[in-house]
Scaffold this active site. Structure first.
Site, PDB file in Angstrom:
ATOM      1  N   CYS A 196       0.820  -1.217   0.000  1.00  0.00           N
ATOM      2  CA  CYS A 196       0.000   0.000   0.000  1.00  0.00           C
ATOM      3  C   CYS A 196       0.850   1.261   0.000  1.00  0.00           C
ATOM      4  CB  CYS A 196      -0.920  -0.001   1.219  1.00  0.00           C
ATOM      5  SG  CYS A 196      -0.004   0.201   2.774  1.00  0.00           S
ATOM      6  N   CYS A 238       4.948   1.708   3.859  1.00  0.00           N
ATOM      7  CA  CYS A 238       6.324   1.688   4.391  1.00  0.00           C
ATOM      8  C   CYS A 238       7.146   2.832   3.821  1.00  0.00           C
ATOM      9  CB  CYS A 238       6.981   0.335   4.106  1.00  0.00           C
ATOM     10  SG  CYS A 238       6.211  -0.997   5.043  1.00  0.00           S
ATOM     11  N   CYS A 240       3.646  -3.196  10.080  1.00  0.00           N
ATOM     12  CA  CYS A 240       2.626  -2.748   9.125  1.00  0.00           C
ATOM     13  C   CYS A 240       2.146  -1.359   9.516  1.00  0.00           C
ATOM     14  CB  CYS A 240       1.467  -3.748   9.103  1.00  0.00           C
ATOM     15  SG  CYS A 240       0.250  -3.454   7.826  1.00  0.00           S
ATOM     16  N   HIS A 253       4.969  -7.252  25.227  1.00  0.00           N
ATOM     17  CA  HIS A 253       4.565  -7.523  26.610  1.00  0.00           C
ATOM     18  C   HIS A 253       5.751  -7.417  27.582  1.00  0.00           C
ATOM     19  CE1 HIS A 253       1.795  -9.311  29.505  1.00  0.00           C
ATOM     20  NE2 HIS A 253       2.672 -10.254  29.803  1.00  0.00           N
ATOM     21  N   CYS A 311       6.164  -3.531  28.024  1.00  0.00           N
ATOM     22  CA  CYS A 311       4.983  -2.665  27.984  1.00  0.00           C
ATOM     23  C   CYS A 311       4.835  -1.862  29.279  1.00  0.00           C
ATOM     24  CB  CYS A 311       3.729  -3.521  27.774  1.00  0.00           C
ATOM     25  SG  CYS A 311       2.230  -2.545  27.698  1.00  0.00           S
ATOM     26  N   CYS A 371      -4.338  -2.905  31.831  1.00  0.00           N
ATOM     27  CA  CYS A 371      -3.850  -3.818  30.787  1.00  0.00           C
ATOM     28  C   CYS A 371      -4.962  -4.163  29.787  1.00  0.00           C
ATOM     29  CB  CYS A 371      -3.338  -5.094  31.445  1.00  0.00           C
ATOM     30  SG  CYS A 371      -2.955  -6.386  30.266  1.00  0.00           S
ATOM     31  N   CYS A 415      -5.359  -7.622  23.305  1.00  0.00           N
ATOM     32  CA  CYS A 415      -3.962  -7.247  23.045  1.00  0.00           C
ATOM     33  C   CYS A 415      -3.108  -8.468  22.671  1.00  0.00           C
ATOM     34  CB  CYS A 415      -3.368  -6.551  24.258  1.00  0.00           C
ATOM     35  SG  CYS A 415      -1.695  -5.984  23.934  1.00  0.00           S
ATOM     36  N   CYS A 419       8.287  -1.644  19.567  1.00  0.00           N
ATOM     37  CA  CYS A 419       7.359  -0.502  19.632  1.00  0.00           C
ATOM     38  C   CYS A 419       7.361   0.218  20.989  1.00  0.00           C
ATOM     39  CB  CYS A 419       5.925  -0.937  19.301  1.00  0.00           C
ATOM     40  SG  CYS A 419       5.676  -1.359  17.579  1.00  0.00           S
ATOM     41  N   CYS A 460       0.445   2.470  19.738  1.00  0.00           N
ATOM     42  CA  CYS A 460      -0.909   1.925  19.821  1.00  0.00           C
ATOM     43  C   CYS A 460      -1.378   1.785  21.272  1.00  0.00           C
ATOM     44  CB  CYS A 460      -0.962   0.568  19.126  1.00  0.00           C
ATOM     45  SG  CYS A 460      -0.307   0.615  17.450  1.00  0.00           S
ATOM     46  N   CYS A 509      -2.636  -3.914  20.970  1.00  0.00           N
ATOM     47  CA  CYS A 509      -1.736  -4.265  19.864  1.00  0.00           C
ATOM     48  C   CYS A 509      -2.407  -5.361  19.038  1.00  0.00           C
ATOM     49  CB  CYS A 509      -0.417  -4.776  20.453  1.00  0.00           C
ATOM     50  SG  CYS A 509       0.645  -5.583  19.243  1.00  0.00           S
ATOM     51  N   CYS A 534       0.944  -6.443  14.452  1.00  0.00           N
ATOM     52  CA  CYS A 534       1.254  -6.241  13.031  1.00  0.00           C
ATOM     53  C   CYS A 534       2.709  -6.547  12.680  1.00  0.00           C
ATOM     54  CB  CYS A 534       0.875  -4.835  12.592  1.00  0.00           C
ATOM     55  SG  CYS A 534       2.041  -3.554  13.070  1.00  0.00           S
TER      56      CYS A 534
HETATM   57  S1  SF4 Z   1      -1.435  -4.069  27.304  1.00  0.00           S
HETATM   58 FE1  SF4 Z   1      -0.804  -5.893  26.123  1.00  0.00          FE
HETATM   59  S2  SF4 Z   1       1.425  -5.854  26.034  1.00  0.00           S
HETATM   60 FE2  SF4 Z   1       0.757  -4.411  27.639  1.00  0.00          FE
HETATM   61  S3  SF4 Z   1       0.813  -5.636  29.524  1.00  0.00           S
HETATM   62 FE3  SF4 Z   1      -1.258  -5.792  28.736  1.00  0.00          FE
HETATM   63  S4  SF4 Z   1      -1.232  -7.663  27.440  1.00  0.00           S
HETATM   64 FE4  SF4 Z   1       0.879  -7.087  27.828  1.00  0.00          FE
HETATM   65  S1  SF4 Z   2      -0.144  -3.145  16.380  1.00  0.00           S
HETATM   66 FE1  SF4 Z   2       1.413  -3.784  17.896  1.00  0.00          FE
HETATM   67  S2  SF4 Z   2       3.221  -4.321  16.670  1.00  0.00           S
HETATM   68 FE2  SF4 Z   2       1.877  -3.088  15.359  1.00  0.00          FE
HETATM   69  S3  SF4 Z   2       2.574  -0.954  15.608  1.00  0.00           S
HETATM   70 FE3  SF4 Z   2       0.932  -1.285  17.129  1.00  0.00          FE
HETATM   71  S4  SF4 Z   2       1.984  -1.900  19.008  1.00  0.00           S
HETATM   72 FE4  SF4 Z   2       3.457  -2.155  17.318  1.00  0.00          FE
END
Ligand code: SF4
Ligand code: SF4
Length: 372
Positions: A65, A68, A200, A238, A241, A266, A272, A281, A293, A300, A303
């Site tokens: 698309c 990138c 992505c 994770h 995070c 969470c 997630c 990220c 995100c 999340c 991606c």
């Molecule tokens: S938001 Fe997602 S990555 Fe962050 S602690 Fe919770 S499950 Fe883990």
């Molecule tokens: S969806 Fe997850 S892996 Fe993709 S940009 Fe967001 S936080 Fe990062």
């Protein structure tokens, strides 16, 4: 293209509106990206300024698309892309080059012939193997272009989840037979080294860090079994995070629009995929390191993972096959790349939380989950 002295390099940058100070700042950022101390910034500056030749690069676009490319040219600080493009000699990128049509195509193949064995080939997008004509440029299919370019390249950098693993085009039923670059060229018996930078889109900082590693240290960064640089893709979201403390304490957002969401709990129970997604990220963020995100309250969707469209479908449901106290899971099979260890880790954390009586949900709530 060609050899430039250090002062010529700086003059070229200044003509693009990038000062020496900006350049030194960039070298400091580069040191951080490479995991080096700031003391290395002057050495990096010196190494870049004294490079004997700007490495020739071709950037190929196949089924994608253009996200990138957007991600890269809008890179973090406005000057970063200008500096990178001064360090490299970008010979072909059909989306951003001035030439078009036959002239552009001729430029590509003239470069491939002239720079054979020296080329760095950046690829964005998947290769169409079942319906080759799904992507045809200048009368050549993606398979034909990729085969010829891969044979002439010193290294290939696949950027974005489409180029690394087929992306959305490869989602079931994958009518065009979309595959990532590495899978395709290996099927053709081509052994050119490939560095995979999924995402992505790809995070521009990951492209810059990889290119700098290659140019400054003159070798590929250490890669994992999926050809991803370990320093960028070695930990799950994770693991790092900022909401992890809530996870460990059993504090979850159960539904959007609740006070738990406002409190930044969470996001595991609203889908997630951070526990199964290998990505940096949480450290590099997005948009000038402004946010990301999960920081914006969105679970999340994974991606950065191969085949995330299929593997992680039903994005707002918790990860499947994780039998946990207080978490209702589906019987769907977990995707191949969701490491058993990761699922085990998730289970272990929740079980530990439950054992300590810290899960936010009561026994009554658990009963409701089982009855759902
Ligand atoms: S938001 Fe997602 S990555 Fe962050 S602690 Fe919770 S499950 Fe883990
Ligand atoms: S969806 Fe997850 S892996 Fe993709 S940009 Fe967001 S936080 Fe990062």
């Amino acid at each position: 293209m060609g050899k430039k002295t250090g002062s010529e390099f700086i003059k070229s940058l200044e003509l693009k509106g990038v000062s020496r100070r900006d350049f030194l700042k960039f070298c400091g950022t580069a040191a951080t990206m490479l995991g080096l101390s700031q003391l290395y910034a002057p050495k990096i500056a010196n190494a870049i300024e004294s490079m004997s030749k700007r490495p020739p690069v071709i950037w190929l676009d196949f089924m994608e698309c253009l996200g990138c490319t957007e991600s890269f040219i809008n890179a973090t600080h406005p000057e970063v892309d200008k500096i990178i493009l001064e360090i490299l000699s970008l010979e072909y990128h059909e989306a951003v080059m001035a030439a078009a049509g036959d002239k552009a195509h001729k430029n590509l193949w003239d470069t491939v012939e002239r720079e054979e064995g020296e080329l760095i080939c950046v690829v964005e997008g998947a290769i169409a193997t079942k319906i080759p004509s799904a992507i045809t440029i200048g009368g050549m299919t993606s398979m034909q272009i990729m085969t010829r370019a891969a044979k002439a390249s010193k290294a290939i950098i696949s950027v974005g989840t489409c180029a690394t693993h087929g992306g959305t085009q490869a989602a079931s039923p994958n009518p065009t037979g979309a595959v990532g670059v590495e899978e395709f060229i290996r099927s053709q018996g081509i052994n050119t080294p490939v560095i995979n930078l999924p995402g992505c889109p790809v995070n521009p900082e990951n492209i810059i860090s990889t290119i700098l590693h290659y140019l400054l240290l003159e070798k590929l960064p250490p890669l994992d079994s999926m050809s991803r640089p370990k320093n960028l893709y070695g930990a799950t979201i994770h693991d790092n995070c900022p909401r992890r403390g809530h996870f460990d304490e059993g504090r979850f957002v159960e539904t959007f629009g609740t006070k738990e969401e406002v409190l930044g709990y969470c996001l595991y129970k609203v889908g997630c995929r951070g526990p199964s997604t290998y990505s940096n990220c949480p450290e590099v963020l997005w948009n000038n390191r402004q946010n990301w995100c999960i920081g914006a309250g969105a679970p999340c969707i994974g991606c950065f993972e191969p085949h995330f469209w299929d593997k992680f479908k039903d994005f707002y449901k918790p990860l499947p096959d994780v039998e946990l106290p207080g978490v209702k899971t589906s019987a769907d099979k977990i995707g191949i790349a969701i490491a058993a260890a990761t699922a085990g880790g998730v289970a272990a954390h929740l079980i530990a939380s439950a054992a300590k009586g810290r899960l936010g949900k009561s026994g009554e709530d658990k009963k409701e989950d089982k009855e759902e």
